[in-house]
Design an enzyme around this catalytic site. Sequence first.
Site, mmCIF file in Angstrom:
data_model
loop_
_atom_site.group_PDB
_atom_site.id
_atom_site.type_symbol
_atom_site.label_atom_id
_atom_site.label_comp_id
_atom_site.label_asym_id
_atom_site.label_seq_id
_atom_site.Cartn_x
_atom_site.Cartn_y
_atom_site.Cartn_z
ATOM 1 N N THR A 45 0.866 -1.179 0.000
ATOM 2 C CA THR A 45 0.000 0.000 0.000
ATOM 3 C C THR A 45 0.898 1.223 0.000
ATOM 4 O O THR A 45 1.598 1.482 0.992
ATOM 5 C CB THR A 45 -0.896 0.019 1.255
ATOM 6 O OG1 THR A 45 -1.654 -1.187 1.285
ATOM 7 C CG2 THR A 45 -1.840 1.202 1.221
ATOM 8 N N LYS A 79 -7.894 1.636 -3.296
ATOM 9 C CA LYS A 79 -7.523 1.252 -1.927
ATOM 10 C C LYS A 79 -7.651 2.455 -0.985
ATOM 11 O O LYS A 79 -8.220 2.352 0.110
ATOM 12 C CB LYS A 79 -6.076 0.727 -1.956
ATOM 13 C CG LYS A 79 -5.418 0.531 -0.617
ATOM 14 C CD LYS A 79 -5.717 -0.801 -0.005
ATOM 15 C CE LYS A 79 -5.124 -0.922 1.377
ATOM 16 N NZ LYS A 79 -5.642 -2.033 2.121
ATOM 17 N N LYS A 83 -1.580 5.140 8.727
ATOM 18 C CA LYS A 83 -0.779 5.179 7.501
ATOM 19 C C LYS A 83 -1.681 5.367 6.273
ATOM 20 O O LYS A 83 -1.423 6.206 5.413
ATOM 21 C CB LYS A 83 0.017 3.875 7.362
ATOM 22 C CG LYS A 83 0.759 3.760 6.047
ATOM 23 C CD LYS A 83 1.195 2.352 5.681
ATOM 24 C CE LYS A 83 1.542 2.308 4.201
ATOM 25 N NZ LYS A 83 1.963 1.018 3.719
HETATM 26 P P1 NAD Z 1 5.592 -6.010 7.465
HETATM 27 O O1 NAD Z 1 6.351 -4.894 8.092
HETATM 28 O O2 NAD Z 1 5.176 -7.167 8.282
HETATM 29 O O3 NAD Z 1 6.432 -6.583 6.211
HETATM 30 C C1 NAD Z 1 7.235 -5.813 5.389
HETATM 31 C C2 NAD Z 1 8.533 -6.594 5.181
HETATM 32 O O4 NAD Z 1 9.343 -5.898 4.240
HETATM 33 C C3 NAD Z 1 9.364 -6.744 6.461
HETATM 34 O O5 NAD Z 1 9.560 -8.123 6.733
HETATM 35 C C4 NAD Z 1 10.684 -6.018 6.134
HETATM 36 O O6 NAD Z 1 11.821 -6.645 6.703
HETATM 37 C C5 NAD Z 1 10.690 -6.118 4.624
HETATM 38 N N1 NAD Z 1 11.538 -5.142 3.936
HETATM 39 C C6 NAD Z 1 11.618 -3.798 4.121
HETATM 40 N N2 NAD Z 1 12.470 -3.252 3.237
HETATM 41 C C7 NAD Z 1 12.943 -4.282 2.469
HETATM 42 C C8 NAD Z 1 13.835 -4.355 1.382
HETATM 43 N N3 NAD Z 1 14.442 -3.277 0.886
HETATM 44 N N4 NAD Z 1 14.087 -5.575 0.840
HETATM 45 C C9 NAD Z 1 13.476 -6.683 1.322
HETATM 46 N N5 NAD Z 1 12.618 -6.671 2.355
HETATM 47 C C10 NAD Z 1 12.352 -5.487 2.922
HETATM 48 O O7 NAD Z 1 4.323 -5.316 6.762
HETATM 49 P P2 NAD Z 1 3.012 -6.064 6.245
HETATM 50 O O8 NAD Z 1 1.957 -6.008 7.311
HETATM 51 O O9 NAD Z 1 3.383 -7.338 5.601
HETATM 52 O O10 NAD Z 1 2.529 -5.011 5.138
HETATM 53 C C11 NAD Z 1 3.139 -4.943 3.853
HETATM 54 C C12 NAD Z 1 2.327 -3.957 3.002
HETATM 55 O O11 NAD Z 1 0.982 -4.424 2.916
HETATM 56 C C13 NAD Z 1 2.264 -2.550 3.587
HETATM 57 O O12 NAD Z 1 2.341 -1.627 2.537
HETATM 58 C C14 NAD Z 1 0.907 -2.511 4.274
HETATM 59 O O13 NAD Z 1 0.369 -1.208 4.354
HETATM 60 C C15 NAD Z 1 0.090 -3.398 3.343
HETATM 61 N N6 NAD Z 1 -1.080 -4.036 3.968
HETATM 62 C C16 NAD Z 1 -0.977 -4.603 5.200
HETATM 63 C C17 NAD Z 1 -2.120 -5.191 5.772
HETATM 64 C C18 NAD Z 1 -2.048 -5.835 7.125
HETATM 65 O O14 NAD Z 1 -3.128 -6.138 7.691
HETATM 66 N N7 NAD Z 1 -0.870 -6.084 7.687
HETATM 67 C C19 NAD Z 1 -3.347 -5.200 5.059
HETATM 68 C C20 NAD Z 1 -3.389 -4.656 3.775
HETATM 69 C C21 NAD Z 1 -2.254 -4.064 3.238
#
Ligand code: NAD
Length: 303
Positions: free
Chosen positions: A97, A172, A247
């Site tokens: 997102t 979204k 966010k």
């Molecule tokens: P998260 O923080 O659990 O996962 C993100 C991952 O990216 C982490 O494990 C981090 O180590 C990794 N990362 C960061 N920079 C990196 C890089 N340069 N190379 C490789 N890995 C890297 O977050 P999440 O909850 O999985 O969310 C991911 C996306 O999905 C976000 O944009 C969030 O807004 C969106 N989202 C989350 C949810 C939810 O309920 N968690 C729902 C819908 C959308």
Amino acid sequence: MGKNIAFIGLGHMGGPMAANLVKAGHHVAGFDLSPEALDAARSAGVEIAESAAQAAAGANIIITMLPAGRHVIGAYEGPDGLLATASPGTLFLECSTIAVDDARKVHELLAAAGHRGLDAPVSGGTVGAENGTLTFMVGGGATDFAAAEPILAAMGQRIVHCGGPGAGQVAKVCNNMILGVSMIAVSEAFVLGEKLGLSNEALFDVASAASGQCWALTTNCPVPGPVPGSPANRDFAPGFAGSLMAKDLDLAVQALATAGVEAKMGSAAEEIYRNFAAGDGAGRDFSGIINEIRAAASAEAAA
Ligand code: NAD
């Protein structure tokens, strides 16, 4: 036939999404900066790469699921970035997102590097990611959408082609602005009812079958009781954390500025959730906003 997929970002969402691709018969090479995320993905059958570039080598499809736009653009650009290391014409699916402006920039970077791509953010949370029941909101060209649809279907239940580049992120941000505003409205109504002696059950019974009906009321109800599965029944353990709502509303406010739209409710919701997430609301379900509204009402009454 299974594809070679690179999956960058194996966190709360990306980890289970990659696992579902493995279950569907694809070869997934994954990379994340976090050793814990890598361990979990390895045990789900993801082949762990030593870098994003190594994961991308030989992939037909590259999926990113990263925290924010700067992480995505950072992973794309540079001599070891995904754009430079992917084979020409690779299909990129950007599922994080991120801001609408960043999503549009990502499409421009892809086109300039000779690749193809879609913005494909999701809703459905970690439960949807684990169960493969996410909704994907997709922006980009029809041919690329057709190529991506079977891949997205391994991770989601509903795949909606919203329009051209960036349209998925627009959908979204609009949806989550509705959600933030409606959760505040539902919470304010419960607190008003409580103050005037109306039971939560009575308000729920009326509003859930009347014109106040909405997801914030009937699925994620902010008071315990009427909807047994809602986070209010487990002391607001998320669910959808306040930090994520803050966010997404910040992205909504950025989109409002880009589009020149004045949205009083959306802007107020952004301020309310920013303050909520600055305190202990960050790690609680976003429906916990009702406690702030209740506390403010009690303080007002005592004054
Ligand atoms: P998260 O923080 O659990 O996962 C993100 C991952 O990216 C982490 O494990 C981090 O180590 C990794 N990362 C960061 N920079 C990196 C890089 N340069 N190379 C490789 N890995 C890297 O977050 P999440 O909850 O999985 O969310 C991911 C996306 O999905 C976000 O944009 C969030 O807004 C969106 N989202 C989350 C949810 C939810 O309920 N968690 C729902 C819908 C959308």
